[in-house]
Design an enzyme around this catalytic site. Structure first.
Site, PDB file in Angstrom:
ATOM      1  N   HIS A 138       0.901  -1.162   0.198  1.00  2.00           N
ATOM      2  CA  HIS A 138      -0.032  -0.020  -0.121  1.00  2.00           C
ATOM      3  C   HIS A 138       0.956   1.206  -0.182  1.00  2.00           C
ATOM      4  CE1 HIS A 138      -3.187   2.870   0.860  1.00  2.00           C
ATOM      5  NE2 HIS A 138      -4.043   1.679   0.660  1.00  2.00           N
ATOM      6  N   LYS A 545     -12.470   6.288  -9.737  1.00  2.00           N
ATOM      7  CA  LYS A 545     -11.792   7.704 -10.104  1.00  2.00           C
ATOM      8  C   LYS A 545     -12.381   8.370 -11.536  1.00  2.00           C
ATOM      9  CE  LYS A 545      -7.378   7.936 -11.007  1.00  2.00           C
ATOM     10  NZ  LYS A 545      -7.201   8.838 -12.269  1.00  2.00           N
TER      11      LYS A 545
END
EC number: 4.1.1.31
Length: 878
Positions: A138, A545
């Site tokens: 991450h 997005k």
């Protein structure tokens, strides 16, 4: 409310008090008093006291440079300690029933057996579950591994202090250790000095297995076995593995130039090394345990009537594992291993078969009790982890594969593959896939980028099939994207049929996913290759997005329905791979609810899900937490398979379609069509500054020169969570809900929220995001950082936020957000007085660094710590 969470608040208070003492010891009373004053003012400000807010701002803006770092550090570490207390509360003896729900598997078994599903069907479903949790690095996992280990030790002490048998002396010793740990935490730099490498990230993933999952898997399976035996009288098989683990760490090269074939080879060796080392530790203990003599004929014959037959077999295994560890150590250190290669563990059966023989002998000899101890635990670890620990996925962008073929066709004088249409590409690829002559000439010298893709495929060809998972193609959109990878694997000599998985990410690609797969299933050669099994990955981050969360969620749902149908028609078993992130804007949220909100028939006992960075720590960082998470996944997949949700009504679909259309228009009217949006985003958030943080090994942008489209989904969301507007997680959704309400559809929306798990989950996630959003703080960032000519845009965004909150409150018939989930509300409330001061200081520091040619080291470090602190407080980063 305070009484309900008394033990949580008590632990938060204890940890906060010790942190305060540590600060006083290392700085002075005056500084601690200032910290406490700011905290109290933040609390009052939260209750609407404007004078307290002004006073707090006066104190914060007057902080001298030398106090910036300790101030940011104090609030950051308090938030980390609050997270620890909350994490511990969910596994604590004092956990109240609102937080600690009854065991989900226990509840489900009861429901299933009281329905019309027979016992055999339930057991068959359980024994064949295939849940694959894919650990991914991450880029915004803020916390350093050093600190994560110390936080885990704090939880151990909180657990020890719950023991009513402790003497006063023992309690004092635990409190002393707690003070020492918090002092160590205070004196440790929470910001890494340099970015982690892909190998560092892989080691982080392996450490999660070593410290938690290695223990949690047998613990969970023993608990599951007890629950099943209690309900059915049946035992689970020794090799049951409802949950397995894969990884992208060291295999995901999409947009990460640092993940090379060499790095992937090292990570594969490290995975195997960790597994061998942990099995060796287990076998050493088992040698001591199995001192028994009595054995069945099979074992006595195998050991030539040895007096200690079990130990003889185990000592041989122990030596092989030692040799394996030494061999892999030498490889990792770059030496040529001087070991007899026939004396190491090469295959899972080398480890499993001797142990199964011991298990059979013990049960045949009336020693089942002993067989069901550590020996069974090891067998179940082998079923879950194998000898490679994690199956490594490979991921690469579709364009990179096309570039290989294009460079090759140009070299061979066949034209430019990238300029061919789809039917020409497919015809060429199928001709080469079914032909016998090699396509790649031995004297071909490709460019560096192309050579790297080919090297990765050559590496895959040298690896055992069980060391690897899927080959994931990001930004896949057409059949040739899949066939290209299959051709590259064939040309590089891959001896086993690796799963090749298209990842459909954008709104258009999700909408076209079923037609792409229909075309592939129509190809006889392809059907033969897949042997009736197909995996497809659904992208959450990029679709959100691209289109906003509401439209993306509906596109994902619809794509799954269509993929299930085309797979059924083609008689292919479909596994859906969900690329969820930790945040709502990236498909995150409680896994149990998320799985149960999938379309009926889309789970069918099989699922793959990504687990990312900080969410791995929150769900699997401690053995007890991991057992809870494993139970949640198991029960959710079983329930979705055996008791699927009802099909949505036609009027629900029509309403959802309209919501999706209106929400994508509302989202894109800002993100794509508003000319000032990018300038506002860059000014109002720390997006630019985030690029300087040494967070993950992967660059934040796909292209250096790009705008929002080129920005990765994670930093896009991370930036908006820092200024507390949380924009990607709600933009477009509230406007669409309000429009539906204005059309008189509120009763329909309420029916959908009540009866349709998919819609209920969407609204629940939206409500949580709205509760975390802070328009007043976002406005403060705007005042400090955004040119005045752009303020109109901030005003418009905050108006949209207010519209969405109003619509959701009307829909849920609530007076306040998260009214029906008090634990979540308490969690947010607990943190706010500590996050707010960090936000105010962050805005101030951003303004300073942007004005000055060169910011001081103190200012830069303090800014980074505020970013880490806000991330810790928000409990999700990207």
């Amino acid at each position: 409310m305070a009484d309900m969470y008394a033990s949580l608040r008590s632990n938060v208070g204890t940890l906060g008090q010790i942190l305060g003492e540590t600060i006083r010891t290392n700085l002075d009373d005056a500084f601690l008093e200032k910290i406490e004053q700011i905290r109290q003012l933040a609390k009052s400000s939260r209750q609407g006291d404007e004078a307290a807010r002004d006073e707090m701002l006066k104190l914060l803006t007057a902080l001298p440079d030398n106090e910036l770092v300790p101030f940011a550090k104090a609030f950051n570490q308090f938030l980390n300690l609050a997270n620890i207390a909350e994490q511990f509360h969910t596994i604590s003896r004092n956990c109240d029933e609102l937080v600690c729900v009854p065991d989900p598997v226990e509840q489900l078994l009861g429901r299933v057996l009281s329905s019309n599903i027979d016992q055999e069907k339930m057991l068959d479903c359980l024994e064949n579950l295939d849940i694959d949790l894919v650990l991914t690095a991450h880029p915004t996992e803020i916390s350093r591994r050093t600190l994560i280990q110390k936080y885990a030790s704090v939880i151990d002490i909180l657990a020890a202090l719950e023991n009513p048998q402790l003497t006063e002396r023992e309690k004092k010793q635990q409190h002393l250790r707690l003070r020492q740990l918090i002092a160590q935490i205070w004196h440790t730099n929470e910001i890494r000095n340099e970015r982690p490498t892909p190998v560092d990230e892989a080691r982080w993933g392996l450490s999660t297995i070593e410290v938690s999952l290695w223990q949690a898997i047998p613990d969970f399976l023993r608990q599951l076995n007890e629950q099943v035996e209690e309900r059915t009288g049946k035992q689970l098989p020794t090799d049951i593995a409802p949950v397995r683990f894969s990884s992208w760490m060291g295999g995901d090269r999409d947009g990460n130039p640092f993940v090379t074939a060499k790095v992937t080879q090292e990570v594969l060796d490290r995975n195997r090394h960790t597994a061998a080392r942990l099995y060796l530790k287990d076998i050493v203990v088992l040698v001591n345990d199995l001192s028994v003599e009595e054995a069945n004929a099979e074992l006595l014959e195998y050991t030539n009537n040895s007096l200690e037959p079990y130990r003889d077999v185990l000592k041989d295994l122990r030596q092989k594992l030692r040799n394996t560890v030494d061999y892999l150590n030498a490889r990792l250190e770059g030496h040529s291993p001087e070991i007899d290669l026939s004396s190491i563990i090469w295959h899972e059966s080398d480890l499993k078969e001797p142990l199964l023989m011991l298990y059979r002998s013990l049960t045949d000899s009336g020693m089942s009790l002993i067989a069901h101890g550590l020996l069974l635990d090891i067998l179940r670890r082998i079923a879950c982890f194998g000898i490679h620990m994690l199956r490594l996925d490979i991921r690469q962008d579709a364009e990179r594969h096309s570039d290989v073929i294009a460079e090759l066709t140009r070299y061979l004088g066949m034209g430019d593959y990238n300029h061919w249409d789809e039917s020409e590409k497919q015809a060429f690829l199928l001709r080469e896939l079914t032909g016998k002559r090699p396509l790649i000439p031995s004297n071909w010298q490709p460019s560096d980028d192309v050579a790297e893709v080919v090297s990765t495929c050559r590496l895959i060809a040298t690896q055992p099939a069980r060391a690897l998972g899927s080959y994931v193609i990001s930004m896949a959109s057409k059949p040739s994207d899949v066939l290209t990878v299959l051709l590259l694997l064939k040309e590089t000599g891959c001896p086993h049929p690796m799963r090749v998985v298209p990842l459909f990410e954008t709104l258009d690609d999700l909408n076209n996913a079923s037609s792409c797969m229909t075309a592939l299933f129509a190809i006889d050669w392809y059907r033969g290759y897949t042997k009736g099994h197909q995996e497809v990955m659904i992208g959450y981050s990029d679709s959100a997005k691209d289109a906003g969360v509401m439209a993306a969620a509906w596109a994902q749902y619809h794509a799954q329905e269509e993929l299930v149908e085309v797979s059924r028609q083609a008689e292919v078993k479909l596994t859906l791979f969900h690329g969820r992130g930790g945040t709502i804007g990236r498909g995150g949220g409680p896994a149990h609810e998320a799985i149960l909100s999938q379309p009926p028939g889309s789970v069918d006992g099989r699922i793959r899900v990504t687990e990312q960075g900080e969410m791995i720590r929150f769900k699997f960082g401690l053995p007890k937490l991991a057992v809870q998470s494993l139970a949640l996944y198991t029960s959710a997949v079983m329930e979705a398979t055996l008791l699927p949700p009802p099909e949505p009504k036609p009027e629900w679909r029509a309403c959802m379609q309209k919501l999706a259309e209106e929400s994508v228009d509302a989202y894109r009217s800002i993100v794509r069509d508003e000319p000032d949006f990018v300038a506002y985003f860059r000014a109002a958030t720390p997006e630019v500054e985030l690029g300087k943080l040494p967070l993950g090994s992967r660059p934040a942008k796909r292209r250096v020169d790009g705008g929002i489209e080129s920005l990765r989904a994670i930093p896009w969301i991370f930036a908006w969570s820092q200024n507390r507007l949380m924009l990607p997680a709600w933009l477009g959704a509230g406007e669409a809900l309000q429009a539906a309400s204005d059309r008189g559809e509120m009763a329909l929306l309420q029916e959908m929220e009540q009866d349709w798990p998919f819609f209920k989950t969407r609204i629940s996630m939206l409500e949580m995001v709205y509760a975390k959003a802070e328009p007043n703080l976002a406005k403060y960032y705007e005042t400090c950082l955004v040119p005045e000519n752009l303020h109109h845009l901030g005003e418009a965004l905050r108006t949209r936020l207010a519209t969405g909150i109003k619509a959701v409150l009307e829909l849920t018939q609530s007076n306040a957000l998260m009214e029906h989930t008090p634990w979540n509300r308490e969690s947010v409330t607990l943190r706010n007085p500590y996050i707010d001061p960090l936000n105010f200081v962050q805005a101030e520091l951003l303004a300073r660094t942007r004005k000055e040619e060169e910011a001081s080291t103190n200012v830069e470090l303090a800014l980074m710590i505020t970013i880490a602190g806000v991330a810790a407080g928000m409990r999700n980063t990207g």
